[in-house]
Design a protein around this motif. Structure first.
Motif, PDB file in Angstrom:
ATOM      1  N   VAL A   2     102.999  97.554 -48.990  1.00  0.00           N
ATOM      2  CA  VAL A   2     101.910  97.558 -49.972  1.00  0.00           C
ATOM      3  C   VAL A   2     100.743  96.705 -49.483  1.00  0.00           C
ATOM      4  CG1 VAL A   2     101.278  96.902 -52.318  1.00  0.00           C
ATOM      5  CG2 VAL A   2     103.463  98.012 -51.897  1.00  0.00           C
ATOM      6  N   GLY A   3     101.058  95.570 -48.870  1.00  0.00           N
ATOM      7  CA  GLY A   3     100.005  94.689 -48.373  1.00  0.00           C
ATOM      8  C   GLY A   3      99.182  95.325 -47.271  1.00  0.00           C
ATOM      9  N   VAL A   4      99.838  95.974 -46.319  1.00  0.00           N
ATOM     10  CA  VAL A   4      99.114  96.595 -45.203  1.00  0.00           C
ATOM     11  C   VAL A   4      98.316  97.802 -45.691  1.00  0.00           C
ATOM     12  CG1 VAL A   4      99.381  97.779 -42.991  1.00  0.00           C
ATOM     13  CG2 VAL A   4     100.746  95.752 -43.490  1.00  0.00           C
ATOM     14  N   VAL A   5      98.841  98.555 -46.639  1.00  0.00           N
ATOM     15  CA  VAL A   5      98.093  99.690 -47.204  1.00  0.00           C
ATOM     16  C   VAL A   5      96.768  99.205 -47.783  1.00  0.00           C
ATOM     17  CG1 VAL A   5      98.055 101.366 -49.086  1.00  0.00           C
ATOM     18  CG2 VAL A   5     100.067 101.188 -47.630  1.00  0.00           C
ATOM     19  N   ASN A   6      96.814  98.148 -48.570  1.00  0.00           N
ATOM     20  CA  ASN A   6      95.586  97.614 -49.167  1.00  0.00           C
ATOM     21  C   ASN A   6      94.707  96.931 -48.132  1.00  0.00           C
ATOM     22  OD1 ASN A   6      95.606  97.807 -52.337  1.00  0.00           O
ATOM     23  ND2 ASN A   6      97.717  97.413 -51.722  1.00  0.00           N
ATOM     24  N   ASN A   9      92.632  99.467 -46.490  1.00  0.00           N
ATOM     25  CA  ASN A   9      91.613  99.940 -47.427  1.00  0.00           C
ATOM     26  C   ASN A   9      90.447  98.962 -47.491  1.00  0.00           C
ATOM     27  OD1 ASN A   9      90.469 101.639 -49.373  1.00  0.00           O
ATOM     28  ND2 ASN A   9      91.369 100.476 -51.048  1.00  0.00           N
ATOM     29  N   LEU A  10      90.741  97.662 -47.446  1.00  0.00           N
ATOM     30  CA  LEU A  10      89.692  96.654 -47.523  1.00  0.00           C
ATOM     31  C   LEU A  10      88.897  96.553 -46.233  1.00  0.00           C
ATOM     32  CD1 LEU A  10      91.519  93.751 -49.429  1.00  0.00           C
ATOM     33  CD2 LEU A  10      89.816  95.337 -50.329  1.00  0.00           C
ATOM     34  N   ILE A  11      89.540  96.768 -45.080  1.00  0.00           N
ATOM     35  CA  ILE A  11      88.855  96.611 -43.799  1.00  0.00           C
ATOM     36  C   ILE A  11      87.938  97.792 -43.513  1.00  0.00           C
ATOM     37  CG2 ILE A  11      90.447  97.794 -42.231  1.00  0.00           C
ATOM     38  CD1 ILE A  11      88.941  94.307 -41.658  1.00  0.00           C
ATOM     39  N   ASP A  12      88.063  98.864 -44.270  1.00  0.00           N
ATOM     40  CA  ASP A  12      87.249 100.069 -44.051  1.00  0.00           C
ATOM     41  C   ASP A  12      85.870  99.880 -44.662  1.00  0.00           C
ATOM     42  OD1 ASP A  12      86.480 102.621 -43.357  1.00  0.00           O
ATOM     43  OD2 ASP A  12      87.407 103.563 -45.088  1.00  0.00           O
ATOM     44  N   PHE A  74      96.561 106.028 -46.077  1.00  0.00           N
ATOM     45  CA  PHE A  74      97.564 106.775 -45.317  1.00  0.00           C
ATOM     46  C   PHE A  74      97.856 106.084 -43.986  1.00  0.00           C
ATOM     47  CE2 PHE A  74      98.163 109.837 -41.836  1.00  0.00           C
ATOM     48  CZ  PHE A  74      99.410 110.327 -42.167  1.00  0.00           C
ATOM     49  N   LEU A  75      96.803 105.696 -43.275  1.00  0.00           N
ATOM     50  CA  LEU A  75      96.991 105.007 -41.995  1.00  0.00           C
ATOM     51  C   LEU A  75      97.707 103.675 -42.183  1.00  0.00           C
ATOM     52  CD1 LEU A  75      93.568 105.684 -40.231  1.00  0.00           C
ATOM     53  CD2 LEU A  75      95.797 106.662 -39.665  1.00  0.00           C
ATOM     54  N   GLY A  76      97.348 102.950 -43.235  1.00  0.00           N
ATOM     55  CA  GLY A  76      98.014 101.674 -43.500  1.00  0.00           C
ATOM     56  C   GLY A  76      99.498 101.853 -43.761  1.00  0.00           C
ATOM     57  N   PHE A  77      99.841 102.881 -44.530  1.00  0.00           N
ATOM     58  CA  PHE A  77     101.260 103.132 -44.826  1.00  0.00           C
ATOM     59  C   PHE A  77     102.028 103.524 -43.563  1.00  0.00           C
ATOM     60  CE2 PHE A  77     104.539 106.319 -45.697  1.00  0.00           C
ATOM     61  CZ  PHE A  77     105.410 105.562 -46.460  1.00  0.00           C
ATOM     62  N   VAL A  78     101.474 104.444 -42.787  1.00  0.00           N
ATOM     63  CA  VAL A  78     102.162 104.899 -41.574  1.00  0.00           C
ATOM     64  C   VAL A  78     102.340 103.745 -40.591  1.00  0.00           C
ATOM     65  CG1 VAL A  78     101.995 106.412 -39.567  1.00  0.00           C
ATOM     66  CG2 VAL A  78     101.419 107.281 -41.832  1.00  0.00           C
ATOM     67  N   LEU A  79     101.300 102.943 -40.393  1.00  0.00           N
ATOM     68  CA  LEU A  79     101.380 101.852 -39.427  1.00  0.00           C
ATOM     69  C   LEU A  79     102.348 100.763 -39.888  1.00  0.00           C
ATOM     70  CD1 LEU A  79      97.636 101.628 -38.414  1.00  0.00           C
ATOM     71  CD2 LEU A  79      99.548 102.245 -36.945  1.00  0.00           C
ATOM     72  N   ALA A  80     102.363 100.471 -41.181  1.00  0.00           N
ATOM     73  CA  ALA A  80     103.297  99.458 -41.682  1.00  0.00           C
ATOM     74  C   ALA A  80     104.738  99.906 -41.488  1.00  0.00           C
ATOM     75  CB  ALA A  80     103.015  99.179 -43.159  1.00  0.00           C
ATOM     76  N   ALA A  81     105.012 101.166 -41.838  1.00  0.00           N
ATOM     77  CA  ALA A  81     106.386 101.668 -41.731  1.00  0.00           C
ATOM     78  C   ALA A  81     106.833 101.779 -40.276  1.00  0.00           C
ATOM     79  CB  ALA A  81     106.488 103.024 -42.426  1.00  0.00           C
TER      80      ALA A  81
END
Length: 344
Positions: A2-6, A9-12, A74-81
């Motif tokens: 959840v942290g990496v997903v957000n 989103n913030l870095i974009d 989507f990218l945040g979720f894939v990269l975190a997992a």
């Protein structure tokens, strides 16, 4: 996750920034998967790297296409997992640290956002222009130079993450020390430590002021739900002007009076101020703009409106828009029409 997903989103916030960071992070995960002979994960990362690179060609400044929240999340979720999956074959310490270091830039930006908003008494979900890329632009960097600088930082962190995978305990410790020093220097250069260096009491006063302002706006919104006239609405919001440190406040409310016409009610508040100081004002529409407006003026020498006070005014005008709409519905449901008396 959840942290990496957000965090992504913030870095974009700049053209090509989130896409470039994602590409370097995907490349790091690809190298880790390939070194562990994980063929399926390597294919996943190679295909994702190609997709991100193809997108990045058109997303780099000046961009012709944009990622949006769905793409960054989507990218945040894939990269975190995938980062967690590929690092699980390493030791426990490395398995925990490698994903954090590889995704260090968006994670650091999110942590700094949470810390500064907490210190200043802001809501964690309030937007601002104090992210790392915004600070670089404020230092005079061009759009492209800021993005390329952050690319370099991301490449450095990804390289450290790869090195930690193949390093022993002593080497891992030294790498972490280097990363800590680099992050500390970056945070200082970007000016995040300036409020702390300026003195604790002033920072605490700022936090208390923002907390008091948020409380006052929330209570004002609750009282506005009960008012039955525009005069009462003005009496509710007038005390907020003092908490804002303002010198003038002007509220205009336009409501339907009788069929075919509209009337405007104007309410003003003012205190003595140095007229020689250049005024700085905030002018916010109420509702879609046809319901009225709220104008607040400061004469204390400030160059721009404080972001926390701007957020408070935005919330306040939202409350006022709901109040005006409710009063309009009540007037339409129970119109008070004055009819002349006729003698028979």
């Amino acid at each position: 996750i959840v942290g990496v997903v957000n965090a992504f989103n913030l870095i974009d916030g700049l053209d090509g920034l989130a896409g470039g960071i994602a590409f370097f992070s995907v490349a790091t995960t690809f190298v880790l998967a390939f070194s562990h002979h994980d063929v399926l994960m390597s294919l996943y990362m190679a295909s994702l790297a190609g997709a991100v690179l193809g997108f990045l060609i058109f997303n780099f400044n000046p961009a012709s296409i944009f990622m949006g929240d769905s793409g960054s999340m989507f990218l945040g979720f894939v990269l975190a997992a995938t980062a967690m999956q590929t690092s699980q074959k390493s030791s426990t310490t490395v398995a925990m640290l490698v994903p954090i270091v590889a995704l260090g830039l968006p994670i650091m930006d999110t942590l700094l956002a949470m810390i500064r908003r907490f210190i200043k008494g802001r809501s964690m979900f309030s937007a601002d222009r104090e992210h790392i890329h915004h600070r670089l632009l404020a230092l005079g960097y061009t759009h492209r130079r800021a993005v390329l600088t952050l690319y370099g930082l991301c490449i450095f962190l990804c390289s450290v993450a790869l090195a930690m995978t193949f390093a022993n305990s002593l080497q891992t410790t030294l790498l972490l020390i280097v990363v800590t020093v680099v992050v500390a220097v970056l945070v200082r250069k970007l000016g995040y430590l300036t409020p702390v260096a300026a003195g604790g009491p002033r920072l605490l006063d700022l936090r208390q002021r923002n907390l008091d302002l948020r409380t006052a706006v929330r209570e004002t919104g609750e009282r506005l739900r009960e008012v039955t006239s525009r005069e009462q609405a003005w009496q509710c919001i007038e005390p907020v002007a003092e908490l804002l440190g303002a010198h003038e406040m002007r509220l205009e409310l336009r409501t339907s009076a009788r069929p075919g016409g509209r009337e405007t009610a104007i309410f003003t508040w003012q205190v003595d101020a140095d007229e020689r100081s250049a005024p700085t004002e905030a002018h916010l529409p109420i509702g879609a703009g046809d319901a009225g407006s709220l104008r607040v003026v400061w004469r204390d020498g400030r160059a721009q409106v404080d972001r926390d006070q701007e957020i408070a005014l935005e919330v306040l005008t939202d409350h006022m828009a709901g109040t005006v709409e409710r009063l309009e519905r009540q007037a339409a449901a129970d119109p008070q029409v004055v009819r002349p008396l006729r003698r028979s």
